[in-house]
Design a protein around this motif. Structure first.
Motif, PDB file in Angstrom:
ATOM      1  N   UNK A 106      -3.649  -0.233  12.452  1.00 36.76           N
ATOM      2  CA  UNK A 106      -4.107  -1.105  11.365  1.00 36.76           C
ATOM      3  C   UNK A 106      -5.225  -0.441  10.569  1.00 36.76           C
ATOM      4  N   UNK A 107      -6.154   0.179  11.253  1.00 35.05           N
ATOM      5  CA  UNK A 107      -7.308   0.784  10.584  1.00 35.05           C
ATOM      6  C   UNK A 107      -6.890   1.908   9.656  1.00 35.05           C
ATOM      7  N   UNK A 108      -5.938   2.727  10.068  1.00 28.56           N
ATOM      8  CA  UNK A 108      -5.561   3.908   9.301  1.00 28.56           C
ATOM      9  C   UNK A 108      -4.464   3.673   8.276  1.00 28.56           C
ATOM     10  N   UNK A 109      -3.710   2.584   8.423  1.00 27.88           N
ATOM     11  CA  UNK A 109      -2.569   2.380   7.523  1.00 27.88           C
ATOM     12  C   UNK A 109      -2.529   1.020   6.853  1.00 27.88           C
ATOM     13  N   UNK A 110      -3.127   0.018   7.464  1.00 30.02           N
ATOM     14  CA  UNK A 110      -2.999  -1.349   6.961  1.00 30.02           C
ATOM     15  C   UNK A 110      -1.733  -2.034   7.428  1.00 30.02           C
TER      16      UNK A 110
ATOM     17  N   UNK B 206      -0.925  12.150  -3.061  1.00 35.05           N
ATOM     18  CA  UNK B 206      -0.484  10.826  -3.477  1.00 35.05           C
ATOM     19  C   UNK B 206      -1.542  10.130  -4.322  1.00 35.05           C
ATOM     20  N   UNK B 207      -2.779  10.163  -3.877  1.00 36.03           N
ATOM     21  CA  UNK B 207      -3.861   9.516  -4.625  1.00 36.03           C
ATOM     22  C   UNK B 207      -4.020  10.158  -5.994  1.00 36.03           C
ATOM     23  N   UNK B 208      -4.031  11.488  -6.024  1.00 34.55           N
ATOM     24  CA  UNK B 208      -4.229  12.193  -7.292  1.00 34.55           C
ATOM     25  C   UNK B 208      -3.086  11.924  -8.272  1.00 34.55           C
ATOM     26  N   UNK B 209      -1.844  12.065  -7.795  1.00 34.54           N
ATOM     27  CA  UNK B 209      -0.698  11.966  -8.702  1.00 34.54           C
ATOM     28  C   UNK B 209      -0.456  10.539  -9.184  1.00 34.54           C
TER      29      UNK B 209
ATOM     30  N   UNK C 179       3.993   1.193  -1.413  1.00 37.95           N
ATOM     31  CA  UNK C 179       3.343   0.719  -0.198  1.00 37.95           C
ATOM     32  C   UNK C 179       3.437   1.773   0.905  1.00 37.95           C
ATOM     33  N   UNK C 180       2.657   2.826   0.771  1.00 40.26           N
ATOM     34  CA  UNK C 180       2.662   3.909   1.756  1.00 40.26           C
ATOM     35  C   UNK C 180       1.530   3.747   2.762  1.00 40.26           C
ATOM     36  N   UNK C 181       0.394   3.272   2.284  1.00 43.22           N
ATOM     37  CA  UNK C 181      -0.795   3.171   3.107  1.00 43.22           C
ATOM     38  C   UNK C 181      -1.800   2.335   2.315  1.00 43.22           C
ATOM     39  N   UNK C 182      -2.397   1.347   2.936  1.00 46.53           N
ATOM     40  CA  UNK C 182      -3.327   0.496   2.193  1.00 46.53           C
ATOM     41  C   UNK C 182      -4.534   1.288   1.691  1.00 46.53           C
ATOM     42  N   UNK C 183      -4.938   2.317   2.424  1.00 49.72           N
ATOM     43  CA  UNK C 183      -6.076   3.126   1.974  1.00 49.72           C
ATOM     44  C   UNK C 183      -5.733   3.908   0.709  1.00 49.72           C
ATOM     45  N   UNK C 184      -4.475   4.364   0.602  1.00 48.43           N
ATOM     46  CA  UNK C 184      -4.034   5.041  -0.620  1.00 48.43           C
ATOM     47  C   UNK C 184      -4.067   4.072  -1.797  1.00 48.43           C
ATOM     48  N   UNK C 185      -3.533   2.879  -1.599  1.00 51.53           N
ATOM     49  CA  UNK C 185      -3.500   1.890  -2.677  1.00 51.53           C
ATOM     50  C   UNK C 185      -4.899   1.545  -3.170  1.00 51.53           C
ATOM     51  N   UNK C 186      -5.816   1.352  -2.242  1.00 51.76           N
ATOM     52  CA  UNK C 186      -7.179   1.000  -2.647  1.00 51.76           C
ATOM     53  C   UNK C 186      -7.901   2.189  -3.283  1.00 51.76           C
ATOM     54  N   UNK C 187      -7.603   3.405  -2.815  1.00 48.34           N
ATOM     55  CA  UNK C 187      -8.221   4.580  -3.435  1.00 48.34           C
ATOM     56  C   UNK C 187      -7.769   4.718  -4.890  1.00 48.34           C
ATOM     57  N   UNK C 188      -6.487   4.467  -5.156  1.00 53.00           N
ATOM     58  CA  UNK C 188      -5.965   4.540  -6.520  1.00 53.00           C
ATOM     59  C   UNK C 188      -6.578   3.439  -7.376  1.00 53.00           C
ATOM     60  N   UNK C 189      -6.606   2.220  -6.846  1.00 53.70           N
ATOM     61  CA  UNK C 189      -7.159   1.114  -7.635  1.00 53.70           C
ATOM     62  C   UNK C 189      -8.631   1.348  -7.950  1.00 53.70           C
TER      63      UNK C 189
ATOM     64  N   UNK D 255     -10.155   1.690 -11.540  1.00 56.51           N
ATOM     65  CA  UNK D 255     -11.051   0.554 -11.767  1.00 56.51           C
ATOM     66  C   UNK D 255     -10.273  -0.757 -11.929  1.00 56.51           C
ATOM     67  N   UNK D 256      -9.228  -0.885 -11.096  1.00 56.13           N
ATOM     68  CA  UNK D 256      -8.489  -2.141 -10.976  1.00 56.13           C
ATOM     69  C   UNK D 256      -9.061  -2.892  -9.776  1.00 56.13           C
ATOM     70  N   UNK D 257      -9.517  -4.131  -9.980  1.00 51.11           N
ATOM     71  CA  UNK D 257     -10.098  -4.887  -8.877  1.00 51.11           C
ATOM     72  C   UNK D 257      -9.082  -5.021  -7.745  1.00 51.11           C
ATOM     73  N   UNK D 258      -9.584  -4.955  -6.520  1.00 54.00           N
ATOM     74  CA  UNK D 258      -8.691  -4.995  -5.364  1.00 54.00           C
ATOM     75  C   UNK D 258      -7.949  -6.321  -5.244  1.00 54.00           C
ATOM     76  N   UNK D 259      -8.485  -7.363  -5.831  1.00 56.07           N
ATOM     77  CA  UNK D 259      -7.811  -8.661  -5.825  1.00 56.07           C
ATOM     78  C   UNK D 259      -6.507  -8.623  -6.620  1.00 56.07           C
ATOM     79  N   UNK D 260      -6.372  -7.610  -7.489  1.00 62.46           N
ATOM     80  CA  UNK D 260      -5.151  -7.486  -8.300  1.00 62.46           C
ATOM     81  C   UNK D 260      -4.157  -6.494  -7.705  1.00 62.46           C
ATOM     82  N   UNK D 261      -4.412  -5.994  -6.515  1.00 65.35           N
ATOM     83  CA  UNK D 261      -3.524  -5.036  -5.864  1.00 65.35           C
ATOM     84  C   UNK D 261      -2.543  -5.777  -4.964  1.00 65.35           C
TER      85      UNK D 261
END
Length: 338
Positions: free
Chosen positions: A36-40, A226-229, A255-265, A269-275
């Motif tokens: 859970x910690x590493x992937x969500x 992934x984050x960069x591209x 949906x590869x990893x929640x940490x990737x999604x939040x890093x991109x957002x 500068x997209x609020x996490x509530x919109x992810x």
């Protein structure tokens, strides 16, 4: 008037079998907290023996067609890296089993970016006037290809399918696709590999090893790519179509990893509530990832008509892509099997 492709229906399917973190942890030597910690991810769905990718795709396709009110389609695209067999393509069989007659049908292989690539193909065919209506399906079964000695990759993947029906329409109406940004970098093709079945492996004229039949992935390097591209592709697309980040109501990333999604957002500068997050329920479902997340959110009443949605994906190859649309007034059932 300019012709556009409009989202008309959605459907999704995951196999009934739920594999908890505790169960996969026993196979790979891990535990629920670590995963859970590493992937969500909290759980994933795996197909039972005898279930093939086409079966999941058909179930999702049926629901998408029902959401769209039935009718015929001129094109069927299956985005997958795990087809029923290397040849022939699985899409014509899907079209036949769905009773869709004899449409143009083909498979598209772009790993986790497959959904976005396939949508770009369908949108282009509709916008050009080549066809009027398309069924696009993203489906993968990776559970049979996981190397349980590679803890980092084995915990991630789940099986599933998501489908959408597109039709010709007006660029200003809800549901219209606004544009795409696509790219690739084959210089890093070896960061994830399934070696068996292709001409490269067979050219050595030796039986494949057991490891050749399993996914090999260098996860840490893929994470940074992934984050960069995905972040850069999303920014390019927003600039191209004239949207600002504030215009985006929902960010529907792969949906590869929640940490990737939040890093991109965070970079965008997209609020996490919109992810949108669906990975906790199904894991990384590769080409099915984005349509599964959209279907789940739509069935839950998350979207309003006209909401602006930004989607982006990244896959091995390497390839990546982003697209944007406004949300239509459609009825969507929940994810079958979820």
């Amino acid at each position: 008037m300019t012709r556009a492709a409009v989202l008309e229906g959605l459907g999704a399917m995951v196999p009934p079998r739920i594999v908890s973190n505790d169960e996969i942890g026993e196979l790979v030597g891990s535990d629920d907290t670590w995963i859970r910690t590493r992937t969500g991810i909290h759980q994933r769905h795996w197909a039972e023996p005898g279930t093939v990718t086409g079966d999941l795709a058909i179930a999702a396709g049926e629901r998408a067609m029902r959401s769209a009110g039935g009718g015929k389609v001129d094109l069927v695209i299956l985005a997958t890296s795990t087809p029923n067999q290397p040849m022939p393509a699985t899409a014509p069989e899907i079209a036949h089993r769905l009773g869709l007659g004899t449409p143009w049908a083909y498979d598209l292989s772009a790993a986790c970016t497959g959904w976005v690539y396939a949508m770009a193909n369908a949108v282009g065919a509709i916008s050009s006037g080549l066809i009027d209506r398309a069924l696009v399906i993203g489906a993968d079964i990776w559970s049979t290809r996981l190397n349980h000695d590679d803890r980092a990759s084995a915990i991630i993947f789940g099986d599933g399918a998501g489908a959408a029906v597109l039709r010709a329409g007006d660029p200003d109406e809800p549901g219209a696709f606004q544009g795409f940004d696509l790219g690739s970098d084959g210089g890093h093709h070896d960061l994830a590999l399934l070696a068996v079945g292709g001409s490269r492996q067979r050219s050595y004229r030796q039986p494949p090893s057991e490891q050749d039949n399993l996914l090999a992935m260098r996860g840490k390097e893929l994470f940074s790519h992934a984050v960069e591209r995905m972040s850069s592709s999303s920014a390019k697309l927003l600039d191209r179509i004239g949207w600002t980040v504030d215009d985006v109501d929902w960010f529907a990333g792969h949906q590869a990893n929640s940490r990737i999604l939040y890093a991109i957002s965070d970079l965008l500068k997209v609020e996490r509530e919109r992810v949108l997050l669906h990975i906790d329920r199904v894991g990384n479902t590769s080409a099915a990832s984005i349509p599964l997340a959209l279907t789940h959110a739509a069935a839950a009443g998350t979207f309003g008509v006209g909401d602006r949605i930004l989607s982006t994906a990244f896959g091995v190859g390497l390839n990546w892509g982003s697209t944007a649309l406004t949300w239509p007034d459609i009825k969507v059932d929940g994810v079958l099997g979820d």
